[in-house]
Design a protein around this motif. Structure first.
Motif, PDB file in Angstrom:
ATOM      1  N   GLY A 134      -0.617   9.049  10.048  1.00 14.87           N
ATOM      2  CA  GLY A 134       0.731   9.590   9.892  1.00 14.87           C
ATOM      3  C   GLY A 134       1.071  10.098   8.520  1.00 14.87           C
ATOM      4  N   ASP A 135       0.236   9.818   7.493  1.00 15.21           N
ATOM      5  CA  ASP A 135       0.586  10.221   6.131  1.00 15.21           C
ATOM      6  C   ASP A 135       0.734  11.732   5.998  1.00 15.21           C
ATOM      7  N   LEU A 136      -0.247  12.494   6.491  1.00 19.95           N
ATOM      8  CA  LEU A 136      -0.227  13.942   6.306  1.00 19.95           C
ATOM      9  C   LEU A 136       0.932  14.585   7.059  1.00 19.95           C
ATOM     10  N   LEU A 137       1.196  14.114   8.281  1.00 20.53           N
ATOM     11  CA  LEU A 137       2.287  14.702   9.065  1.00 20.53           C
ATOM     12  C   LEU A 137       3.633  14.417   8.422  1.00 20.53           C
ATOM     13  N   THR A 138       3.835  13.187   7.956  1.00 20.33           N
ATOM     14  CA  THR A 138       5.119  12.860   7.340  1.00 20.33           C
ATOM     15  C   THR A 138       5.311  13.620   6.036  1.00 20.33           C
ATOM     16  N   ARG A 139       4.246  13.823   5.276  1.00 17.97           N
ATOM     17  CA  ARG A 139       4.371  14.631   4.062  1.00 17.97           C
ATOM     18  C   ARG A 139       4.751  16.073   4.398  1.00 17.97           C
ATOM     19  N   ALA A 140       4.216  16.597   5.507  1.00 17.75           N
ATOM     20  CA  ALA A 140       4.584  17.951   5.927  1.00 17.75           C
ATOM     21  C   ALA A 140       6.058  18.014   6.334  1.00 17.75           C
ATOM     22  N   PRO A 171      -5.623  10.169  10.831  1.00 21.87           N
ATOM     23  CA  PRO A 171      -5.958   9.946   9.421  1.00 21.87           C
ATOM     24  C   PRO A 171      -7.045  10.923   8.977  1.00 21.87           C
ATOM     25  N   ARG A 172      -7.268  10.983   7.676  1.00 20.11           N
ATOM     26  CA  ARG A 172      -8.330  11.852   7.159  1.00 20.11           C
ATOM     27  C   ARG A 172      -9.025  11.135   6.007  1.00 20.11           C
ATOM     28  N   ALA A 173     -10.339  11.003   6.130  1.00 20.19           N
ATOM     29  CA  ALA A 173     -11.125  10.385   5.067  1.00 20.19           C
ATOM     30  C   ALA A 173     -11.350  11.394   3.947  1.00 20.19           C
ATOM     31  N   GLY A 174     -11.267  10.913   2.719  1.00 21.43           N
ATOM     32  CA  GLY A 174     -11.511  11.771   1.573  1.00 21.43           C
ATOM     33  C   GLY A 174     -12.871  11.512   0.970  1.00 21.43           C
ATOM     34  N   SER A 175     -13.055  10.365   0.345  1.00 26.83           N
ATOM     35  CA  SER A 175     -14.328  10.028  -0.281  1.00 26.83           C
ATOM     36  C   SER A 175     -14.530   8.526  -0.207  1.00 26.83           C
ATOM     37  N   GLU A 176     -15.767   8.103  -0.263  1.00 30.77           N
ATOM     38  CA  GLU A 176     -16.062   6.677  -0.228  1.00 30.77           C
ATOM     39  C   GLU A 176     -15.778   6.070  -1.594  1.00 30.77           C
ATOM     40  N   GLY A 177     -15.136   4.914  -1.596  1.00 32.54           N
ATOM     41  CA  GLY A 177     -14.824   4.243  -2.844  1.00 32.54           C
ATOM     42  C   GLY A 177     -16.077   3.764  -3.553  1.00 32.54           C
ATOM     43  N   THR A 178     -15.992   3.660  -4.855  1.00 33.13           N
ATOM     44  CA  THR A 178     -17.130   3.193  -5.646  1.00 33.13           C
ATOM     45  C   THR A 178     -16.742   1.917  -6.379  1.00 33.13           C
ATOM     46  N   ALA A 202       6.584  20.287  12.341  1.00 31.26           N
ATOM     47  CA  ALA A 202       5.590  20.094  11.275  1.00 31.26           C
ATOM     48  C   ALA A 202       4.164  20.145  11.808  1.00 31.26           C
ATOM     49  N   LEU A 203       3.977  20.056  13.132  1.00 31.21           N
ATOM     50  CA  LEU A 203       2.629  20.138  13.692  1.00 31.21           C
ATOM     51  C   LEU A 203       1.990  21.498  13.432  1.00 31.21           C
ATOM     52  N   ASP A 204       2.806  22.533  13.197  1.00 28.24           N
ATOM     53  CA  ASP A 204       2.238  23.846  12.868  1.00 28.24           C
ATOM     54  C   ASP A 204       1.430  23.773  11.574  1.00 28.24           C
ATOM     55  N   ALA A 205       1.930  22.999  10.605  1.00 31.77           N
ATOM     56  CA  ALA A 205       1.250  22.873   9.317  1.00 31.77           C
ATOM     57  C   ALA A 205       0.139  21.836   9.352  1.00 31.77           C
ATOM     58  N   VAL A 206       0.278  20.840  10.230  1.00 30.25           N
ATOM     59  CA  VAL A 206      -0.712  19.753  10.321  1.00 30.25           C
ATOM     60  C   VAL A 206      -1.104  19.600  11.789  1.00 30.25           C
ATOM     61  N   PRO A 207      -1.984  20.460  12.289  1.00 30.21           N
ATOM     62  CA  PRO A 207      -2.307  20.412  13.719  1.00 30.21           C
ATOM     63  C   PRO A 207      -2.947  19.108  14.174  1.00 30.21           C
ATOM     64  N   VAL A 234       0.852  -1.187   0.000  1.00 30.32           N
ATOM     65  CA  VAL A 234       0.000   0.000   0.000  1.00 30.32           C
ATOM     66  C   VAL A 234       0.882   1.229   0.000  1.00 30.32           C
ATOM     67  N   LYS A 235       0.578   2.178  -0.881  1.00 31.98           N
ATOM     68  CA  LYS A 235       1.354   3.409  -0.935  1.00 31.98           C
ATOM     69  C   LYS A 235       1.021   4.275   0.280  1.00 31.98           C
ATOM     70  N   GLY A 236       2.044   4.790   0.938  1.00 30.56           N
ATOM     71  CA  GLY A 236       1.815   5.657   2.088  1.00 30.56           C
ATOM     72  C   GLY A 236       2.969   5.572   3.051  1.00 30.56           C
ATOM     73  N   HIS A 237       2.850   6.296   4.150  1.00 27.71           N
ATOM     74  CA  HIS A 237       3.889   6.340   5.171  1.00 27.71           C
ATOM     75  C   HIS A 237       3.464   5.462   6.334  1.00 27.71           C
ATOM     76  N   ASP A 238       4.272   4.489   6.664  1.00 26.38           N
ATOM     77  CA  ASP A 238       3.905   3.490   7.652  1.00 26.38           C
ATOM     78  C   ASP A 238       4.301   3.952   9.048  1.00 26.38           C
ATOM     79  N   THR A 239       3.435   3.678  10.032  1.00 28.75           N
ATOM     80  CA  THR A 239       3.778   3.930  11.428  1.00 28.75           C
ATOM     81  C   THR A 239       3.914   2.635  12.215  1.00 28.75           C
ATOM     82  N   VAL A 240       4.019   1.505  11.530  1.00 28.51           N
ATOM     83  CA  VAL A 240       4.144   0.223  12.229  1.00 28.51           C
ATOM     84  C   VAL A 240       5.453   0.128  12.992  1.00 28.51           C
ATOM     85  N   ALA A 241       6.547   0.584  12.403  1.00 24.41           N
ATOM     86  CA  ALA A 241       7.859   0.571  13.059  1.00 24.41           C
ATOM     87  C   ALA A 241       8.639   1.776  12.546  1.00 24.41           C
ATOM     88  N   LEU A 242       8.248   2.947  13.035  1.00 24.12           N
ATOM     89  CA  LEU A 242       8.810   4.214  12.570  1.00 24.12           C
ATOM     90  C   LEU A 242       9.600   4.872  13.694  1.00 24.12           C
TER      91      LEU A 242
END
Length: 296
Positions: free
Chosen positions: A168-174, A148-155, A138-143, A120-128
């Protein structure tokens, strides 16, 4: 000694937390680390007498669940580095911390993913393992931090499939946007970690609704199938390490799981037999590591 690393995890299961902590005490130098375990169970299932050497945390303001507890751990950390290691990722090598620590000699490295996911594409927090100051800034940019953040339901598939950003995806990207780099170490492939999936979810489903709904789902759901096979593999390793109990908490019988898997057909059963063999091999490595390696 002043710790360099805080190791943080969250669990609702005493058995997994106990086995995980035993591995941590052998894999990491005791003077270098402080260990925190967030008890995410409703009834306070994690008992301190079975988890020596770890600080137990209960839900409260700012850490209502395990994902908020990640943010709380980052804000509170008094060490330069913080490791988030799930209780279904078992450290079975003393090389993990020296390897990760060496990566941080490069100041551009903000985190080290020790057992990164590949499917799965993304940033893992299993062993980070992360650099605390880089992630705090980076918490200033991503409070919302690790949430996690839901976007849209899959179809086009079943209900309940959502697209969005994982833990952790959004924080690591920041962090990366600020020039930080995530180093990926394949320590699972190097046999330094033994990693399982869905151990707790399979256990909770059986505890809440009884074995029947879980066994019905394992015929078609690879994730819960993995959780059942992982629990069956890991139970003997736990009982071998802690023969005095409390017992391993997965209450679905081996015979019932295999009867459900067999009903899915010969091809599926052959695949499950191969996966079960690999999971048992991993569980035996955990047991051997605990027997052969003294706690530090």
């Amino acid at each position: 000694m002043t710790p360099l690393l805080t190791i943080f995890t969250a669990s609702v299961r005493l058995d997994l937390a106990r086995l995980w902590l035993a591995c941590v005490h052998r894999a990491f130098p005791r003077g270098d680390v402080a260990v925190e375990i967030f008890d995410d169970s409703d009834e306070g299932a994690l008992r301190p007498e079975f988890l020596p050497g770890a600080v137990l945390l209960r839900p409260g303001t700012g850490r209502r669940d395990f994902q908020e507890a990640y943010n709380d751990a980052l804000r509170r950390a008094a060490t330069p580095w913080l490791a988030l290691i799930d209780t279904d990722a078992f450290a079975v090598s003393r090389d993990i911390w020296p390897r990760a620590h060496a990566c941080f000699a490069d100041r551009s490295v903000a985190a080290v993913a020790c057992a990164p996911r590949t499917s799965v594409k993304g940033h893992d927090t299993v062993a980070l393992v992360l650099r605390v100051d880089a992630y705090r800034s980076a918490l200033d940019a991503v409070p919302d931090g690790f949430l996690p953040r839901a976007g849209s339901e899959g179809t086009g598939g079943g209900p309940g499939a959502w697209r969005g950003h994982d833990t952790g995806d959004l924080l690591t990207r920041a962090v990366e946007a600020r020039g930080g780099r995530v180093e990926r170490l394949g320590l699972e492939e190097e046999d330094a970690f033994v990693r399982f999936d869905a151990l707790t979810n399979a256990h909770l489903l059986a505890a809440w609704s009884g074995p029947g709904p879980l066994l019905e789902l394992v015929r078609q759901d690879p994730y819960l199938r993995e959780g059942c096979l992982g629990n069956l593999a890991l139970g003997p390793a736990y009982e071998r390490a802690f023969p005095g109990g409390p017992p391993f908490s997965f209450a679905v019988s081996r015979a019932a799981v295999w009867a459900a898997l067999a009903s899915a057909g010969p091809a599926s059963l052959r695949a499950c037999l191969g996966r079960a063999w690999r999971l048992r091999t991993g569980a035996k490595r955990v047991a051997r590591f605990l027997e052969a390696t003294p706690a530090r």
